[in-house]
Scaffold this motif. Structure first.
Motif, mmCIF file in Angstrom:
data_model
loop_
_atom_site.group_PDB
_atom_site.id
_atom_site.type_symbol
_atom_site.label_atom_id
_atom_site.label_comp_id
_atom_site.label_asym_id
_atom_site.label_seq_id
_atom_site.Cartn_x
_atom_site.Cartn_y
_atom_site.Cartn_z
ATOM 1 N N LYS A 173 27.630 -0.013 21.755
ATOM 2 C CA LYS A 173 27.882 0.634 22.965
ATOM 3 C C LYS A 173 26.903 1.973 23.306
ATOM 4 N N ASN A 174 25.587 1.533 22.751
ATOM 5 C CA ASN A 174 24.647 2.473 23.127
ATOM 6 C C ASN A 174 23.351 1.645 23.466
ATOM 7 N N LEU A 208 18.485 -3.514 24.582
ATOM 8 C CA LEU A 208 17.210 -3.320 23.700
ATOM 9 C C LEU A 208 16.853 -4.551 22.893
ATOM 10 N N ASP A 209 17.906 -5.218 22.408
ATOM 11 C CA ASP A 209 17.737 -6.412 21.790
ATOM 12 C C ASP A 209 17.196 -7.483 22.958
ATOM 13 N N ASP A 212 17.909 7.900 29.299
ATOM 14 C CA ASP A 212 16.223 7.752 29.650
ATOM 15 C C ASP A 212 16.048 6.449 28.672
ATOM 16 N N PHE A 213 16.664 5.161 29.270
ATOM 17 C CA PHE A 213 16.242 4.007 28.526
ATOM 18 C C PHE A 213 15.007 3.718 28.766
ATOM 19 N N GLU A 257 10.468 -4.590 30.698
ATOM 20 C CA GLU A 257 11.097 -4.412 31.914
ATOM 21 C C GLU A 257 12.619 -3.796 31.840
ATOM 22 N N SER A 258 12.990 -2.973 32.892
ATOM 23 C CA SER A 258 14.329 -2.681 32.389
ATOM 24 C C SER A 258 15.347 -3.731 32.606
ATOM 25 N N VAL A 259 16.279 -3.752 31.742
ATOM 26 C CA VAL A 259 17.431 -4.731 31.637
ATOM 27 C C VAL A 259 18.473 -3.893 31.429
#
Length: 454
Positions: free
Chosen positions: A237-238, A243-244, A392-393, A414-416
């Motif tokens: 849950k981080n 990211l994967d 701050d992903f 790209e942000s997901v």
């Protein structure tokens, strides 16, 4: 090599001489029943009639590997002790109780006779690593034996039975038992003798966590890396699933994932073998990596981990497990109770770190040693190639792209948002009370984020 059954599991206790082994054996008997392959009366048998060079409880790893196939035991654990203190205890035992060392022998003179023949003094002077099978969960005596009880609770799935490991087979106890007065104490030794002992048992010092990481030697020779890989320490849950997803988009089937047993407390050797075996893979992701960052000859490992405000993380974990289609303890508990009940239940078990400084507990394993867990966690976090904050992903992805630009210049992102859990408002009542409870239980995780991100 005492063997015992715990809740259907076959467990091996690697008994390191003069490191509270007898105390732990007595505790295991009192809580779980008889031990196998342990012979407390071994030394009372005439030497000519002994069937082994050492007592069964002091069997070496090499002999164990010949007798038992790999994977035979479900878990193994050991208590270790600083080599100087352990050797000092061996000397007193052999001089005052076993009478194997003349009483007038100075400690330093005896140390100079080491190493001794194999099997001498019931293997008491052997390095600790000689007794530890691969994957053994190591506990340091200096940290107290309460942690062993917690680990056994987790293994057994209950906290029944004695709650403390008492002191057994101490030097003073044995002297009183045989009616002998103590010999004169061993004078304080000079620093050169202490250093000599540490040098002689250098591998014990390193692998059992008695040397600060900065002073440790490299375990592989520096060489030009043949490949670069990403190792994602995916904390539950981080934002690890997000990211994967980015790693999969970039590397396709060269992104691989795998989970490992956490029973040993350090599975970095297994991670190293995984990376070495998956020669075509570029990105590796695991929820269960413990221990120092693996070293693989010819491989540059770019490590990445995301941290998160611990209270937000635990709330998200509850929401996820409440809707998860799984038969795990966490998933069952989340469906049966509200957030407060979930948190309080998990906090009752000292071995359950899900709601108590979870992030420090994972990072702390990367730098074993004497320092407090928070200090080790901060140091480990700073050694990661890419350390990110879920808040701050995108900044984390910028840092990752920068770390990979020489080997993978086409890496893009790209942000997901993947695996996002929605609030369960009714089940999360008493919000302020739960928040205060979590703040108290996660002080180190809160300090960790404050230190690293301000």
């Amino acid at each position: 090599m005492p063997i015992i059954r715990i809740s259907g599991k076959l467990v091996y206790f690697a008994h390191v001489p003069r490191a509270a082994g007898t105390s732990v054996e007595r505790y295991l008997r009192a809580r779980f029943g008889p031990l196998a392959f342990a012979d407390p009366a071994y030394l009372s048998v005439p030497e000519a009639r002994r069937w082994t060079r050492s007592s069964p409880q002091h069997v070496t790893r090499g002999a164990l590997d010949r007798l038992f196939p790999e994977g035979f035991f479900d878990a193994s654990f050991a208590i270790v002790r600083h080599p100087y203190d352990r050797l000092h205890s061996v000397f007193l035992r052999q001089r005052d109780i076993e009478s194997q060392i003349p009483p007038e022998t100075p400690f330093g003179d005896w140390v100079s006779t080491l190493p001794q023949p194999e099997g001498a003094l019931d293997n008491h002077t052997r390095p600790m690593l000689d007794f530890l099978p691969k994957g053994t969960r190591i506990f340091r005596l200096e940290d107290g034996l309460g942690q062993v009880v917690d680990w056994l609770d987790d293994l057994a799935g209950n906290s029944r039975g004695p709650r403390e490991i008492g002191v057994s087979n101490s030097h003073s106890e044995r002297l009183a038992l045989i009616g002998r007065d103590p010999e004169p104490p061993v004078p304080d030794v000079d620093e050169s003798l202490r250093r000599a002992i540490i040098a002689r048992y250098a591998e014990d010092i390193y692998w059992c966590g008695y040397t600060p990481r900065a002073e440790r030697p490299r375990m592989t020779r520096p060489e030009q890396p043949e490949r670069t890989v990403v190792l994602h320490y995916h904390l539950f849950k981080n934002a690890g699933t997000s990211l994967d997803e980015i790693l999969k988009r970039n590397f396709g089937n060269r992104w691989v994932t795998r989970e490992f047993s956490m029973a040993g407390g350090d599975n970095s050797a297994e991670l190293a073998r995984w990376i070495a075996a998956e020669k075509d893979a570029v990105a590796f992701s695991t929820h269960t990596g413990l221990g120092p960052v693996p070293e693989v000859p010819g491989v540059r490992i770019v490590t990445v981990m995301l941290l998160r405000d611990p209270i937000a993380r635990i709330r998200s974990a509850y929401r996820f497990e409440r809707h998860q289609d799984a038969d795990t303890f966490g998933a069952r508990l989340a469906k049966e109770t509200d957030l407060e009940g979930y948190v309080r239940t998990r906090l009752k078990n000292p071995a359950d770190r899900q709601c108590r400084d979870f992030q420090c507990s994972r990072l702390g394993t990367m730098i074993p040693g004497e320092a407090p867990e928070l200090e080790r966690a901060i140091a480990a976090a700073r050694e990661l190639t890419v350390l990110g904050n879920v808040a701050d992903f995108d900044g984390t992805l910028v840092s990752l792209a920068r770390a990979l630009k020489d080997d993978f210049p086409e890496f893009h992102w790209e942000s997901v948002q993947a695996n996002v859990s929605k609030p369960a408002k009714k089940a999360e009542a008493n919000s302020e009370e739960v928040t205060e409870l979590l703040k108290k239980a996660n002080q180190n995780d809160l300090k960790l984020l404050q230190t690293l991100f301000g």
